[in-house]
Motif scaffolding. Structure first.
Motif, short mmCIF file in Angstrom:
data_model
loop_
_atom_site.label_atom_id
_atom_site.label_comp_id
_atom_site.label_asym_id
_atom_site.label_seq_id
_atom_site.Cartn_x
_atom_site.Cartn_y
_atom_site.Cartn_z
N PHE A 142 4.63 23.17 -3.81
CA PHE A 142 4.02 24.37 -3.28
C PHE A 142 4.93 25.51 -2.62
O PHE A 142 4.54 26.61 -3.10
CB PHE A 142 3.13 23.86 -2.10
N GLY A 143 5.83 25.06 -1.86
CA GLY A 143 6.67 26.12 -1.31
C GLY A 143 7.39 26.89 -2.18
O GLY A 143 7.54 28.20 -2.12
N VAL A 144 7.96 26.34 -3.40
CA VAL A 144 8.52 26.74 -4.25
C VAL A 144 7.57 27.82 -5.16
O VAL A 144 7.76 29.05 -5.31
CB VAL A 144 9.32 25.85 -5.52
N THR A 145 6.40 27.16 -5.63
CA THR A 145 5.39 28.03 -6.43
C THR A 145 4.87 29.17 -5.63
O THR A 145 4.65 30.17 -6.13
CB THR A 145 4.39 27.02 -6.98
N GLY A 146 4.24 28.97 -4.55
CA GLY A 146 3.70 29.56 -3.70
C GLY A 146 4.69 30.83 -3.15
O GLY A 146 4.28 31.93 -3.19
N GLY A 188 10.22 35.26 4.29
CA GLY A 188 9.32 33.96 4.83
C GLY A 188 9.05 33.07 3.84
O GLY A 188 9.13 32.18 3.75
N ALA A 189 8.77 33.80 2.73
CA ALA A 189 8.46 33.19 1.24
C ALA A 189 9.56 32.48 0.92
O ALA A 189 9.72 31.08 0.16
CB ALA A 189 7.93 34.24 0.22
N ILE A 190 10.83 32.87 0.83
CA ILE A 190 11.98 32.13 0.65
C ILE A 190 12.13 30.98 1.34
O ILE A 190 12.59 29.78 1.00
CB ILE A 190 13.22 33.14 0.59
N ALA A 191 11.88 31.14 2.77
CA ALA A 191 12.37 30.08 3.77
C ALA A 191 11.51 28.92 3.64
O ALA A 191 11.78 27.76 3.95
CB ALA A 191 12.12 30.80 5.05
N VAL A 192 9.98 29.08 3.04
CA VAL A 192 9.23 28.02 3.02
C VAL A 192 9.92 26.59 2.31
O VAL A 192 9.92 25.59 2.75
CB VAL A 192 8.04 28.53 2.23
N PRO A 193 10.05 26.80 0.93
CA PRO A 193 10.55 25.58 0.22
C PRO A 193 11.93 24.83 1.06
O PRO A 193 12.07 23.79 1.07
CB PRO A 193 10.82 25.97 -1.14
N ILE A 194 12.80 25.83 1.63
CA ILE A 194 14.02 25.39 2.28
C ILE A 194 13.43 24.46 3.42
O ILE A 194 14.07 23.45 3.62
CB ILE A 194 14.84 26.47 2.54
N LEU A 195 12.58 25.01 4.33
CA LEU A 195 12.09 24.35 5.38
C LEU A 195 11.28 23.25 4.92
O LEU A 195 11.36 22.23 5.70
CB LEU A 195 11.14 25.14 6.17
N MET A 196 10.63 23.12 3.87
CA MET A 196 10.01 21.70 3.60
C MET A 196 11.21 20.82 3.18
O MET A 196 10.67 19.55 3.47
CB MET A 196 9.28 22.18 1.99
N VAL A 197 12.03 21.12 2.37
CA VAL A 197 13.11 20.04 2.25
C VAL A 197 14.00 19.74 3.56
O VAL A 197 14.14 18.59 3.56
CB VAL A 197 14.06 20.80 1.15
N VAL A 198 14.37 20.59 4.39
CA VAL A 198 15.31 20.31 5.69
C VAL A 198 13.91 19.52 6.58
O VAL A 198 14.69 18.46 6.93
CB VAL A 198 15.27 21.60 6.45
N LEU A 199 12.70 19.63 6.42
CA LEU A 199 11.77 18.80 7.34
C LEU A 199 11.47 17.48 6.57
O LEU A 199 10.32 16.91 7.16
CB LEU A 199 10.73 19.74 7.96
N ASP A 200 11.90 17.30 5.50
CA ASP A 200 11.54 16.17 4.71
C ASP A 200 10.11 16.00 4.27
O ASP A 200 9.42 14.84 4.66
CB ASP A 200 11.94 14.92 5.35
N GLN A 201 9.58 16.98 3.94
CA GLN A 201 8.23 17.04 3.41
C GLN A 201 8.07 16.38 1.93
O GLN A 201 8.86 16.26 1.36
CB GLN A 201 7.74 18.29 3.68
N PRO A 202 6.58 15.96 1.68
CA PRO A 202 6.45 15.45 0.28
C PRO A 202 6.89 16.23 -0.81
O PRO A 202 6.61 17.32 -0.53
CB PRO A 202 4.91 15.11 0.34
N LEU A 203 7.24 15.64 -1.86
CA LEU A 203 7.53 16.60 -3.20
C LEU A 203 6.43 17.54 -3.34
O LEU A 203 6.73 18.67 -3.76
CB LEU A 203 7.66 15.58 -4.24
N PRO A 204 4.83 17.20 -3.37
CA PRO A 204 4.00 18.25 -3.62
C PRO A 204 4.21 19.34 -2.64
O PRO A 204 4.11 20.40 -3.29
CB PRO A 204 2.80 17.46 -3.68
N TYR A 205 4.40 19.22 -1.57
CA TYR A 205 4.45 20.06 -0.44
C TYR A 205 5.73 21.21 -0.96
O TYR A 205 5.65 22.28 -0.59
CB TYR A 205 4.69 19.85 1.02
N ILE A 206 6.90 20.46 -1.24
CA ILE A 206 8.02 21.15 -1.56
C ILE A 206 7.75 22.05 -2.87
O ILE A 206 8.21 23.41 -2.77
CB ILE A 206 9.25 20.39 -2.09
#
Length: 226
Positions: free
Chosen positions: A187-191, A167-185
């Motif tokens: 967050f996905g990477v760091t978190g 799930g932790a690996i999936a988060v930044p990928i999903l953030m990119v796929v769903l076109d989320q703001p850079l800060p959220y991406i």
């Protein structure tokens, strides 16, 4: 500007304190009179509570820990919606630009608080449930997709730590796929990296083929949990 910066600082502090609230520790202490850090994996998270007290208390801790993450982000939304009406945000500050950055910081502070609780001598859990709550408040599609990845891995492997790492690996990928703001991406990477690092002992056990599945007990403390 000074008032605005002070409010931002207070929001981050509250986010950390919300994350720090020791749900698992309090639940086990009240119901069984023991320190959850001294049994099972030593984590205060929902999985260790599940193994120690059963499904009901484990589910309660999961929900509350998730809610802590939601509240940390809702606090920032409230700050940005309330402050303009009180003329607390300087006209030079671009609210749409800065809000996602503040949300990201609050999320990271809450995650850190859960794993390094000031109320437990800077010990705690693995921040998985709190991270899910943060994602729900950030973007529910990302949260549900992440939960789907977790559920799929649980169904296949029956190993909580492996599912949490996936799930932790999936988060930044999903953030990119769903076109989320850079800060959220970010967050996905760091978190995500932080959650994975919190599972480093679990990873060692996974590689050794010794990580327990759901329903199996842990032979020693501080072995595997999420």
């Amino acid at each position: 500007m000074t008032i605005w910066l002070s409010l931002c600082g207070v929001a981050l502090l509250v986010a950390y304190l919300l994350g720090s609230f020791p749900t698992g520790y309090i639940t086990v202490k009240q119901l069984k009179g023991i320190d959850i850090r001294e049994v099972g994996s030593g984590s205060t998270g929902a999985t260790n509570v599940l193994r120690t007290l059963g499904k009901g208390p484990g589910a309660l801790v999961l929900v509350i820990d998730c809610f802590k993450g939601v509240l940390a982000i809702v606090l920032v939304y409230w700050l940005f919606s309330f402050a303009p009406s009180q003329n607390l945000i300087p006209s030079t500050i671009n609210i749409p630009l800065w809000q996602p950055w503040m949300i990201t910081l609050a999320g990271l502070f809450a995650i850190f608080g859960h794993s390094k609780s000031i109320f437990l001598g800077f010990s705690g859990g693995k921040s998985v449930a709190t991270s899910l709550g943060i994602l729900l408040a950030m973007n529910w599609q990302v949260a549900l997709a992440t939960a789907g990845v977790f559920a799929l891995l649980i169904a296949i492997s029956r190993i909580v730590s492996l599912s949490s790492i996936a799930g932790a690996i999936a988060v930044p990928i999903l953030m990119v796929v769903l076109d989320q703001p850079l800060p959220y991406i970010l967050f996905g990477v760091t978190g995500g990296l932080y959650v994975i690092l919190r599972h480093r002992t679990n990873i060692e056990r996974l590689l050794a083929g010794m990580e327990p599945k759901i329903g199996q007990t842990l032979a020693t403390k501080k072995s595997a949990d999420s």
